[in-house]
Scaffold this active site. Sequence first.
Site, PDB file in Angstrom:
ATOM      1  N   ARG A 209       0.863  -1.170   0.000  1.00 55.16           N
ATOM      2  CA  ARG A 209       0.000   0.000   0.000  1.00 55.16           C
ATOM      3  C   ARG A 209       0.904   1.227   0.000  1.00 55.16           C
ATOM      4  O   ARG A 209       2.002   1.206   0.577  1.00 55.16           O
ATOM      5  CB  ARG A 209      -0.921   0.026   1.233  1.00 55.16           C
ATOM      6  CG  ARG A 209      -2.039  -0.995   1.198  1.00 55.16           C
ATOM      7  CD  ARG A 209      -3.099  -0.646   0.161  1.00 55.16           C
ATOM      8  NE  ARG A 209      -4.280  -1.507   0.241  1.00 55.16           N
ATOM      9  CZ  ARG A 209      -4.426  -2.634  -0.435  1.00 55.16           C
ATOM     10  NH1 ARG A 209      -3.435  -3.061  -1.207  1.00 55.16           N
ATOM     11  NH2 ARG A 209      -5.539  -3.335  -0.327  1.00 55.16           N
TER      12      ARG A 209
ATOM     13  N   GLU B 116      -2.892   8.471  -3.482  1.00 59.98           N
ATOM     14  CA  GLU B 116      -3.342   7.606  -4.571  1.00 59.98           C
ATOM     15  C   GLU B 116      -4.818   7.856  -4.845  1.00 59.98           C
ATOM     16  O   GLU B 116      -5.611   7.877  -3.891  1.00 59.98           O
ATOM     17  CB  GLU B 116      -3.119   6.136  -4.193  1.00 59.98           C
ATOM     18  CG  GLU B 116      -3.365   5.167  -5.326  1.00 59.98           C
ATOM     19  CD  GLU B 116      -3.069   3.726  -4.938  1.00 59.98           C
ATOM     20  OE1 GLU B 116      -3.995   2.898  -5.045  1.00 59.98           O
ATOM     21  OE2 GLU B 116      -1.923   3.451  -4.521  1.00 59.98           O
TER      22      GLU B 116
ATOM     23  N   HIS C 282      -1.553   0.939  -9.460  1.00 61.21           N
ATOM     24  CA  HIS C 282      -2.208   0.008  -8.531  1.00 61.21           C
ATOM     25  C   HIS C 282      -2.966  -1.080  -9.287  1.00 61.21           C
ATOM     26  O   HIS C 282      -4.182  -1.235  -9.167  1.00 61.21           O
ATOM     27  CB  HIS C 282      -3.149   0.746  -7.583  1.00 61.21           C
ATOM     28  CG  HIS C 282      -3.459  -0.050  -6.341  1.00 61.21           C
ATOM     29  ND1 HIS C 282      -3.899   0.519  -5.180  1.00 61.21           N
ATOM     30  CD2 HIS C 282      -3.395  -1.395  -6.089  1.00 61.21           C
ATOM     31  CE1 HIS C 282      -4.096  -0.410  -4.254  1.00 61.21           C
ATOM     32  NE2 HIS C 282      -3.800  -1.590  -4.791  1.00 61.21           N
TER      33      HIS C 282
END
Length: 315
Positions: free
Chosen positions: A231, A259, A278
């Site tokens: 993450r 993000e 991602h």
Amino acid sequence: MDAKTADVWLPFPAEEIEGLPDAFTYRQWDGEDAFPADPAACVFYVTPYMKSPEVTLRPLPGMPHLEVVQTLTAGIDHVLDGLGLLRPGVRLCNARGVHEASTAELALTLTLASLRGIPGMVRGQDREEWRSGFYDALADKSVLIVGYGSIGAAIEDRLAPFECARVVRVARSARTTTRGPVHAHAELPRLLPGADVVILCTPLTDATRSLADAAFLARMKDGALLVNVARGPVADTSALLAELGSGRLRAALDVTDPEPLPAGHPLWHAPNVLITPHVGGSSTAFAPRARRLVARQLHRFAAGEPVDNTVLITD
């Protein structure tokens, strides 16, 4: 609630999942504004995939009979803030077994592409430049995997044919595996200086937030590569930018903090960084594994058996 009147909410059509039990009424909801039915009838909620926490958590206040929340992600950080909306005894399950193959593939892809200079070659192709040279191989490198769960083990599976000098495993607590020892996080200061490649694949928790901070990065050897498929907040963005800007470290990031990475953010144009948006779990490997997990979990639930992958139970 009687099983015949109990709803299961799915983010994809029930007819796409082979072998679902007949005990429930299936409702499809993938984060649309309108709910497919009264949330009060839902007993098993499979959350939408890759939707914002606001979307994912929106039905929870209206689900007083809910018994299981099943995410389709390996991490569960995006639903934790909603657990206070649930009654005691609700099981939260993650998607262990769904993302290992896809995420491990991308971790290896990012590692190889960065070491072999592929981003620069692609830019050279755009400009019709022949960028020959001498590039790093993965062979003979020391790789440190930080977060040795099922995804970390899958990454090691894929490293095996590449003749690495060694693979070192780190997790929250020390243990022994058939492959060798897994070291505790506390040993990272000793282990980091020996690693040519550091791969982050740990869950995001209070203990791992900013794990790769300035002190962590400073202990990495000159020229080492940091790969983050965990993450974004596991790595400190400001500290990473400082190391990239100095030219001392390289990075390959499937996740960032913030993000999505906004236009104009300095990470976009930092030297020696490869960024993917991602997509660790977003591949053709996702759907068949997700459907098999959901079918297996619902069969266990219908039979009154404990569901798998339970991360926590609300209190």
